[in-house]
Scaffold this motif. Structure first.
Motif, PDB file in Angstrom:
ATOM      1  N   LEU A 169      -1.214 -36.100   7.796  1.00  0.00           N
ATOM      2  CA  LEU A 169      -1.006 -36.206   9.238  1.00  0.00           C
ATOM      3  C   LEU A 169       0.478 -36.238   9.585  1.00  0.00           C
ATOM      4  CD1 LEU A 169      -2.267 -36.676  12.068  1.00  0.00           C
ATOM      5  CD2 LEU A 169      -2.118 -39.129  11.607  1.00  0.00           C
ATOM      6  N   SER A 170       1.263 -36.913   8.780  1.00  0.00           N
ATOM      7  CA  SER A 170       2.673 -37.139   9.104  1.00  0.00           C
ATOM      8  C   SER A 170       3.565 -35.954   8.781  1.00  0.00           C
ATOM      9  CB  SER A 170       3.189 -38.363   8.337  1.00  0.00           C
ATOM     10  OG  SER A 170       2.409 -39.492   8.620  1.00  0.00           O
ATOM     11  N   GLU A 197      -0.548 -36.583  -3.130  1.00  0.00           N
ATOM     12  CA  GLU A 197      -1.981 -36.864  -2.950  1.00  0.00           C
ATOM     13  C   GLU A 197      -2.453 -35.941  -1.839  1.00  0.00           C
ATOM     14  OE1 GLU A 197      -5.000 -40.614  -1.992  1.00  0.00           O
ATOM     15  OE2 GLU A 197      -3.018 -40.518  -1.078  1.00  0.00           O
ATOM     16  N   SER A 198      -2.380 -36.382  -0.578  1.00  0.00           N
ATOM     17  CA  SER A 198      -2.709 -35.469   0.516  1.00  0.00           C
ATOM     18  C   SER A 198      -1.601 -34.452   0.742  1.00  0.00           C
ATOM     19  CB  SER A 198      -2.990 -36.255   1.806  1.00  0.00           C
ATOM     20  OG  SER A 198      -1.953 -37.161   2.103  1.00  0.00           O
ATOM     21  N   SER A 199      -0.380 -34.756   0.291  1.00  0.00           N
ATOM     22  CA  SER A 199       0.673 -33.740   0.258  1.00  0.00           C
ATOM     23  C   SER A 199       0.645 -33.058  -1.102  1.00  0.00           C
ATOM     24  CB  SER A 199       2.048 -34.388   0.486  1.00  0.00           C
ATOM     25  OG  SER A 199       2.436 -35.172  -0.635  1.00  0.00           O
ATOM     26  N   ARG A 221      -0.917 -34.109  -7.571  1.00  0.00           N
ATOM     27  CA  ARG A 221      -0.821 -32.693  -7.187  1.00  0.00           C
ATOM     28  C   ARG A 221       0.483 -32.061  -7.669  1.00  0.00           C
ATOM     29  NH1 ARG A 221      -2.500 -31.439  -1.227  1.00  0.00           N
ATOM     30  NH2 ARG A 221      -2.191 -29.329  -2.085  1.00  0.00           N
ATOM     31  N   SER A 222       1.299 -32.840  -8.365  1.00  0.00           N
ATOM     32  CA  SER A 222       2.456 -32.258  -9.060  1.00  0.00           C
ATOM     33  C   SER A 222       2.010 -31.160 -10.006  1.00  0.00           C
ATOM     34  CB  SER A 222       3.185 -33.339  -9.869  1.00  0.00           C
ATOM     35  OG  SER A 222       3.628 -34.386  -9.053  1.00  0.00           O
ATOM     36  N   VAL A 223       0.782 -31.290 -10.500  1.00  0.00           N
ATOM     37  CA  VAL A 223       0.264 -30.341 -11.487  1.00  0.00           C
ATOM     38  C   VAL A 223       0.227 -28.921 -10.936  1.00  0.00           C
ATOM     39  CG1 VAL A 223      -2.202 -30.465 -10.891  1.00  0.00           C
ATOM     40  CG2 VAL A 223      -1.512 -30.189 -13.285  1.00  0.00           C
ATOM     41  N   GLU A 224       0.272 -28.788  -9.616  1.00  0.00           N
ATOM     42  CA  GLU A 224       0.222 -27.464  -8.986  1.00  0.00           C
ATOM     43  C   GLU A 224       1.551 -26.717  -9.096  1.00  0.00           C
ATOM     44  OE1 GLU A 224      -1.156 -28.097  -4.978  1.00  0.00           O
ATOM     45  OE2 GLU A 224      -2.766 -29.433  -5.654  1.00  0.00           O
ATOM     46  N   SER A 225       2.601 -27.404  -9.575  1.00  0.00           N
ATOM     47  CA  SER A 225       3.913 -26.776  -9.695  1.00  0.00           C
ATOM     48  C   SER A 225       4.531 -27.089 -11.050  1.00  0.00           C
ATOM     49  CB  SER A 225       4.855 -27.259  -8.587  1.00  0.00           C
ATOM     50  OG  SER A 225       6.192 -26.901  -8.855  1.00  0.00           O
ATOM     51  N   LEU A 239       4.044 -42.036 -12.961  1.00  0.00           N
ATOM     52  CA  LEU A 239       3.052 -41.802 -11.912  1.00  0.00           C
ATOM     53  C   LEU A 239       2.023 -42.932 -11.930  1.00  0.00           C
ATOM     54  CD1 LEU A 239       2.167 -37.977 -12.141  1.00  0.00           C
ATOM     55  CD2 LEU A 239       4.055 -39.102 -10.926  1.00  0.00           C
ATOM     56  N   GLY A 240       1.765 -43.512 -10.765  1.00  0.00           N
ATOM     57  CA  GLY A 240       0.710 -44.515 -10.632  1.00  0.00           C
ATOM     58  C   GLY A 240      -0.575 -43.827 -10.217  1.00  0.00           C
ATOM     59  N   VAL A 241      -1.339 -43.350 -11.185  1.00  0.00           N
ATOM     60  CA  VAL A 241      -2.525 -42.532 -10.925  1.00  0.00           C
ATOM     61  C   VAL A 241      -3.751 -43.419 -10.737  1.00  0.00           C
ATOM     62  CG1 VAL A 241      -3.949 -40.641 -11.797  1.00  0.00           C
ATOM     63  CG2 VAL A 241      -1.496 -40.686 -12.303  1.00  0.00           C
ATOM     64  N   CYS A 242      -4.608 -43.024  -9.785  1.00  0.00           N
ATOM     65  CA  CYS A 242      -5.809 -43.801  -9.449  1.00  0.00           C
ATOM     66  C   CYS A 242      -7.009 -42.859  -9.420  1.00  0.00           C
ATOM     67  CB  CYS A 242      -5.637 -44.485  -8.091  1.00  0.00           C
ATOM     68  SG  CYS A 242      -4.134 -45.475  -7.939  1.00  0.00           S
ATOM     69  N   PRO A 243      -7.603 -42.572 -10.579  1.00  0.00           N
ATOM     70  CA  PRO A 243      -8.638 -41.527 -10.649  1.00  0.00           C
ATOM     71  C   PRO A 243      -9.814 -41.726  -9.695  1.00  0.00           C
ATOM     72  CG  PRO A 243      -7.879 -42.091 -12.854  1.00  0.00           C
ATOM     73  CD  PRO A 243      -7.260 -43.093 -11.925  1.00  0.00           C
ATOM     74  N   SER A 244     -10.431 -42.903  -9.699  1.00  0.00           N
ATOM     75  CA  SER A 244     -11.620 -43.094  -8.858  1.00  0.00           C
ATOM     76  C   SER A 244     -11.291 -42.957  -7.382  1.00  0.00           C
ATOM     77  CB  SER A 244     -12.251 -44.457  -9.134  1.00  0.00           C
ATOM     78  OG  SER A 244     -12.864 -44.480 -10.403  1.00  0.00           O
ATOM     79  N   SER A 245     -10.137 -43.464  -6.965  1.00  0.00           N
ATOM     80  CA  SER A 245      -9.721 -43.332  -5.578  1.00  0.00           C
ATOM     81  C   SER A 245      -9.602 -41.868  -5.188  1.00  0.00           C
ATOM     82  CB  SER A 245      -8.385 -44.046  -5.363  1.00  0.00           C
ATOM     83  OG  SER A 245      -7.904 -43.838  -4.052  1.00  0.00           O
ATOM     84  N   ASN A 246      -9.023 -41.061  -6.060  1.00  0.00           N
ATOM     85  CA  ASN A 246      -8.889 -39.628  -5.784  1.00  0.00           C
ATOM     86  C   ASN A 246     -10.243 -38.962  -5.615  1.00  0.00           C
ATOM     87  OD1 ASN A 246      -6.095 -39.274  -8.120  1.00  0.00           O
ATOM     88  ND2 ASN A 246      -6.080 -39.892  -5.974  1.00  0.00           N
ATOM     89  N   LEU A 247     -11.232 -39.408  -6.371  1.00  0.00           N
ATOM     90  CA  LEU A 247     -12.570 -38.840  -6.255  1.00  0.00           C
ATOM     91  C   LEU A 247     -13.265 -39.316  -4.980  1.00  0.00           C
ATOM     92  CD1 LEU A 247     -11.964 -38.013  -9.184  1.00  0.00           C
ATOM     93  CD2 LEU A 247     -14.277 -38.707  -9.776  1.00  0.00           C
ATOM     94  N   VAL A 248     -13.169 -40.606  -4.696  1.00  0.00           N
ATOM     95  CA  VAL A 248     -13.827 -41.162  -3.511  1.00  0.00           C
ATOM     96  C   VAL A 248     -13.290 -40.521  -2.235  1.00  0.00           C
ATOM     97  CG1 VAL A 248     -14.056 -43.255  -2.114  1.00  0.00           C
ATOM     98  CG2 VAL A 248     -14.486 -43.349  -4.566  1.00  0.00           C
ATOM     99  N   LEU A 249     -11.992 -40.257  -2.197  1.00  0.00           N
ATOM    100  CA  LEU A 249     -11.375 -39.669  -1.002  1.00  0.00           C
ATOM    101  C   LEU A 249     -11.476 -38.145  -0.984  1.00  0.00           C
ATOM    102  CD1 LEU A 249      -8.222 -41.947  -0.601  1.00  0.00           C
ATOM    103  CD2 LEU A 249     -10.359 -42.009   0.696  1.00  0.00           C
TER     104      LEU A 249
END
Length: 322
Positions: A169-170, A197-199, A221-225, A239-249
């Protein structure tokens, strides 16, 4: 490695929001004490239709915390949660904009959290540092005001300046907050940034180059570059990765699609965390278990990731320097 061994493995949690740690029973009790009606039934309390709706719920739930004891107990409860997952230390994100009952009294809110975290440490639970966070929708002046307070207070519980909120959004907000983050870094505060994440990867680049991020919250999403992945490896950025959160969202459809292993294999310092564990319905051991089962992580791999969490933990860095 079984769950008991996972729990016993020394590790840190470096990406978790205190706002996302309130269980349903706790919120029902707080709402009753505050004379507030629940927005929906307890069984559906953690149902959200949008990310903005989720953020609004955080402000409602944190707004129920109105006394010193309430805030202290919230801090202590998190330390119990972290210790139950085997964390010996944690960096906990708190965004003051969500804690409406404490608006204008950040000193009181931090003092209450410090009381709870201090009591937890005295009881042998995890040691916890605070990362005070700017909301992406705020202005540069508001971020500067928060940094001014942090520098003047020099509170020993505070380890970092953070930024979170709805990236999609921002849009790209790095330039708006660059001055505040530069001042925080010059004052000796660590800097951690929600990005990737969303960016996409551009958010991670902004975090590194404009905000001087010492750590990236999410960053998947760094993996995209390939260029961004290379930058993370070269800088040694955690990186502070949160797998389940990424799936839930809905960021990824399933664990098989999640890039944590791809990033780790590329040499990025990935860690495993819970983000908003009460809402996601997870804990630290469960997050490690999901990665073990999906990606075939060996015991050595698990130890490597746990070691990265300890190395990337600002609270452990702070306590070691005292």
């Amino acid at each position: 490695m079984n769950d008991d061994e996972l729990r016993a493995l020394p590790k840190a949690e470096v990406h978790v929001h205190l706002e996302g740690c309130f269980e349903v029973d706790t919120l029902v009790s707080l709402a009753s004490n505050a004379g507030e009606a629940l927005p929906r039934s307890p069984e559906r309390l953690f149902e959200f239709t949008s990310f903005d709706g989720f953020l609004e719920f955080l402000s409602w739930s944190c707004g129920l915390v109105r006394s010193f004891d309430d805030a202290s107990q919230a801090a202590y409860a998190y330390a119990e949660r972290a210790s139950a997952g085997g964390a010996i230390a944690a960096d906990v994100i708190v965004n003051p904009t969500h804690w409406g009952s404490w608006r204008g009294d950040l000193t009181g809110l931090v003092s209450a959290f410090d009381d709870g975290f201090g009591a937890a440490e005295a009881d042998g639970l995890a040691t916890v540092g605070l990362c005070l966070s700017v909301m992406r929708q705020q202005s540069g002046a508001e971020a500067a005001e928060l940094v001014d307070w942090m520098i003047e207070a020099r509170h020993p519980r505070i380890v970092a300046l953070s930024i979170d909120g709805n990236e999609k959004l921002s849009g790209r907000t790095g330039r708006r907050f660059a001055s505040a983050f530069e001042r925080a870094g010059a004052a000796g505060l660590r800097r951690t940034v929600h990005a990737g994440e969303s960016s996409g990867p551009d958010g991670v680049i902004d975090a590194l180059e404009l905000l001087g991020a010492d750590r990236i919250d999410h960053g998947v999403r760094s993996v995209e570059s390939p260029e961004v992945v290379e930058a993370l490896v070269e800088r040694g950025t955690t990186l502070g990765v949160c797998p389940s959160s990424n799936l839930v969202l809905g960021l990824y459809p399933d664990m098989a699609s999640h890039p944590i292993e791809q990033l780790r294999s590329a040499g990025v310092a990935v860690t495993v965390n819970t983000d908003d564990p009460a809402f996601v319905g997870t804990d630290l051991v469960r997050e490690y278990r999901r990665c073990i089962e999906e990606f075939g992580w060996t015991d050595d791999t698990v130890r490597e990731v746990a070691a990265a969490s300890l190395a990337g933990c600002f609270q452990l860095e702070r306590t070691a320097s005292r």
